[in-house]
Each structure stands twice: as structure tokens, then as C-alpha cells.
Design an enzyme around this catalytic site. Structure first.
Site, PDB file in Angstrom:
ATOM      1  N   ASP A  82       0.818  -1.216   0.000  1.00 45.58           N
ATOM      2  CA  ASP A  82       0.000   0.000   0.000  1.00 45.58           C
ATOM      3  C   ASP A  82       0.852   1.266   0.000  1.00 45.58           C
ATOM      4  O   ASP A  82       2.082   1.197   0.158  1.00 45.58           O
ATOM      5  CB  ASP A  82      -0.960  -0.005   1.205  1.00 45.58           C
ATOM      6  CG  ASP A  82      -0.261  -0.355   2.516  1.00 45.58           C
ATOM      7  OD1 ASP A  82       0.980  -0.419   2.538  1.00 45.58           O
ATOM      8  OD2 ASP A  82      -0.964  -0.559   3.520  1.00 45.58           O
ATOM      9  N   GLU A 129      -9.728  -1.341   5.399  1.00 43.63           N
ATOM     10  CA  GLU A 129     -10.355  -0.984   6.672  1.00 43.63           C
ATOM     11  C   GLU A 129     -11.628  -1.801   6.890  1.00 43.63           C
ATOM     12  O   GLU A 129     -12.164  -2.399   5.938  1.00 43.63           O
ATOM     13  CB  GLU A 129     -10.696   0.510   6.657  1.00 43.63           C
ATOM     14  CG  GLU A 129      -9.479   1.432   6.557  1.00 43.63           C
ATOM     15  CD  GLU A 129      -8.730   1.594   7.876  1.00 43.63           C
ATOM     16  OE1 GLU A 129      -8.805   0.688   8.736  1.00 43.63           O
ATOM     17  OE2 GLU A 129      -8.071   2.630   8.042  1.00 43.63           O
ATOM     18  N   HIS A 139      -7.379  -4.059  10.298  1.00 48.07           N
ATOM     19  CA  HIS A 139      -7.095  -3.860   8.872  1.00 48.07           C
ATOM     20  C   HIS A 139      -5.817  -4.576   8.447  1.00 48.07           C
ATOM     21  O   HIS A 139      -4.896  -4.770   9.235  1.00 48.07           O
ATOM     22  CB  HIS A 139      -7.084  -2.372   8.476  1.00 48.07           C
ATOM     23  CG  HIS A 139      -5.912  -1.570   8.940  1.00 48.07           C
ATOM     24  ND1 HIS A 139      -6.012  -0.547   9.859  1.00 48.07           N
ATOM     25  CD2 HIS A 139      -4.611  -1.593   8.570  1.00 48.07           C
ATOM     26  CE1 HIS A 139      -4.834   0.012  10.034  1.00 48.07           C
ATOM     27  NE2 HIS A 139      -3.958  -0.607   9.276  1.00 48.07           N
TER      28      HIS A 139
HETATM   29  C1  GLP Z   1      -0.460   0.591   8.577  1.00 53.77           C
HETATM   30  C2  GLP Z   1      -0.129  -0.277   7.378  1.00 53.77           C
HETATM   31  C3  GLP Z   1      -0.405  -1.741   7.660  1.00 53.77           C
HETATM   32  C4  GLP Z   1       0.190  -2.134   9.007  1.00 53.77           C
HETATM   33  C5  GLP Z   1      -0.463  -1.334  10.096  1.00 53.77           C
HETATM   34  C6  GLP Z   1       0.031  -1.695  11.482  1.00 53.77           C
HETATM   35  O1  GLP Z   1      -1.761   1.034   8.605  1.00 53.77           O
HETATM   36  N1  GLP Z   1      -0.847   0.111   6.213  1.00 53.77           N
HETATM   37  O2  GLP Z   1       0.143  -2.515   6.610  1.00 53.77           O
HETATM   38  O3  GLP Z   1       0.007  -3.507   9.218  1.00 53.77           O
HETATM   39  O4  GLP Z   1      -0.173   0.025   9.849  1.00 53.77           O
HETATM   40  O5  GLP Z   1       1.219  -1.008  11.753  1.00 53.77           O
HETATM   41  P1  GLP Z   1       2.174  -1.310  12.932  1.00 53.77           P
HETATM   42  O6  GLP Z   1       2.976  -2.493  12.542  1.00 53.77           O
HETATM   43  O7  GLP Z   1       3.043  -0.085  13.044  1.00 53.77           O
HETATM   44  O8  GLP Z   1       1.349  -1.536  14.138  1.00 53.77           O
END
Ligand code: GLP
Length: 247
Positions: free
Chosen positions: A67, A143, A138
Site C-alpha cells: 500500500d 479498513e 485492517h
Molecule cells: C499501517 C499499514 C499496515 C500495518 C499497520 C500496522 O496502517 N498500512 O500494513 O500492518 O499500519 O502497523 P504497525 O505495525 O506499526 O502496528
């Protein structure tokens, strides 16, 4: 589903990196679907370490990221393109023309998404998809409520996601409100999926996603239906799992 409980963030990172290494060793020209966020940083560190020691070679590997924020170009320090360069790609021997991230600088969503799906198809699909999970369940930027049958598309981010990701920006107002993301369909078509989660904030959603009903309200819950899903959790993220899975 194969569930692996690690005893620390470092242990989770090492175990997940081992699974990615195995993929690269077994198929040197594999297609990795890579993810951003705090969770995979340790995985990338470990892979870089093994690359430096001569144990891994990324020369033939292709990476197709999950993404990107709409409105952030490559040079923006909070873009996922930049994140991947800084945390992984600039430290290994992956070829620049083997790196794909949705083009956040292009506001023409239809073109960006159509071309991204074509890139994935042209490469024969994703061999191994690495995923983190958001506090709302998500995956990528799909979402709650996202339709399971979508390919790459543009999304509006939930307030909880904007809040969670604010830590990387100067203020909440600086966090983009839209993103391009591979869809659930794209993710489910990956040959293997590797989901990682760390820390107490993820414990409840991990349980819901892996053991609750499969519903678009919890996008990650669809992964229960994936034929080759491996989940690696650290001790804290596995805290809410049924006891028989954490022993
Ligand atoms: C973002 C990314 C996701 C990721 C999520 C969790 O929203 N688009 O791919 O899994 O954050 O992030 P973190 O690993 O910092 O908790």
C-alpha cells in the site's frame, strides 16, 4: 493456519525472517509482497544482517508492496516507498526495477490501481505476502467494511488508523486521509501469507481475527480461509488467544 508464538519482538522478527529466507532460498526469483509499519522493522533488520553475512541473495527477487498513502511521492519521508528504501531495500542487492509500490503521487486512482493489478499479474502473483495488522483489524489499508472481492483500490482511512499512524508525522492533520492498497482479493491470492503481530495493543484484535467470525468488520478474519497462512506473534500479542494455542 500455523500459529507460532515467539517469546519477544526479536524472536518474532527472527522467526518471520527465517520463513522469508526459506522462500528466497527455495525460489530465488520469488515475488515478495512486503509491508510497512513498526512491526516488520525487526524482520527487515534480520534479513539485512543475513544478507550482509552472505546467507541471502535478493538479486532475482521482486517486491510488490501492499500500500501507499495518496499524495505522498517517493521523496516524502513518510511515504511507504521511502520507508521501504530506508528500512530494507537500500541495504540489500534487490534491483531497483524489481521494486513496486503504488504511486502515491498520481491522483488518478483508476490508472494507479489498474496498473498495479497488472504488475502483480505479470509477475505471476505473489509467492509470499507479509502482513501486519491494524488495531481495527485492517490488513494493508483494507479498513473494516472493505469488500472481500476487491483488487487494488483507493480507500479512505479510519480515524483510528490515522491516529495510530500519526506517530510518524508532525501532527494528526499531516496524516493523509486516503491510500492505495492491494485489496483483500489480491492478498488472498498470494500463495503463502505470513501475518506478524507484536505488543499488547494487538492482542484483542489478533484473537478476533484468528478465532472470531469471518466478517468484513474485521478484514484480517478472512485470512482464516487462506490455505497457507502462518501467524507469528510475540508473547504480548498472543496474550488473548485460547490457552491451548499459547502453551
Ligand atoms: C499501517 C499499514 C499496515 C500495518 C499497520 C500496522 O496502517 N498500512 O500494513 O500492518 O499500519 O502497523 P504497525 O505495525 O506499526 O502496528
Amino acid at each position: 493456519m500455523k500459529l507460532i508464538c515467539a517469546n519477544s519482538y526479536q524472536d518474532m522478527s527472527r522467526k518471520a525472517a527465517n520463513l522469508i529466507s526459506a522462500q528466497v532460498i527455495m525460489k530465488p526469483n520469488c515475488v515478495l509482497g512486503l509491508a510497512t509499519g513498526g512491526t516488520p522493522e525487526g524482520v527487515y533488520k534480520q534479513l539485512i544482517d543475513w544478507y550482509r553475512k552472505g546467507d541471502l541473495d535478493f538479486d532475482q527477487v521482486t517486491s510488490i508492496n501492499l500500500d501507499e498513502y495518496v499524495g505522498l511521492g517517493h521523496e516524502h519521508e513518510q511515504s511507504y516507498w521511502y520507508f521501504m528504501q530506508k528500512h530494507f531495500f537500500e541495504h540489500i542487492n534487490i534491483r531497483p526495477d524489481h521494486i513496486f509500490v503504488p504511486d502515491g503521487a498520481n491522483p488518478d486512482a483508476e490508472t494507479v490501481c489498474r496498473e498495479y493489478d497488472q504488475i502483480i499479474q505479470r509477475h505471476g502473483g505473489i509467492d509470499l505476502q507479509l502482513l501486519g495488522i491494524g488495531v481495527d483489524g485492517h490488513i494493508g489499508f483494507n479498513e473494516p467494511g472493505a469488500a472481500f472481492e476487491l483488487g487494488t483500490h483507493r480507500v479512505r482511512l479510519q480515524q483510528s488508523t490515522i491516529k495510530a499512524n500519526q506517530r510518524y508525522f508532525a501532527s494528526e492533520a499531516d496524516v493523509p486521509v486516503e491510500a492505495y492498497t492491494m485489496g483483500i482479493k489480491t492478498i488472498m491470492q498470494a500463495h503463502k501469507v505470513l501475518l506478524i503481530a507484536s505488543g499488547p495493543a494487538k492482542a484483542a484484535i489478533v484473537r478476533e481475527a484468528l478465532f472470531g467470525p469471518v466478517t468484513p468488520r474485521v478484514p484480517a478474519s478472512i485470512l482464516q480461509m487462506h490455505p497457507d497462512l502462518t501467524v507469528v506473534l510475540d508473547h504480548e500479542a498472543s496474550a488473548c488467544l485460547p490457552a491451548e494455542f499459547t502453551a
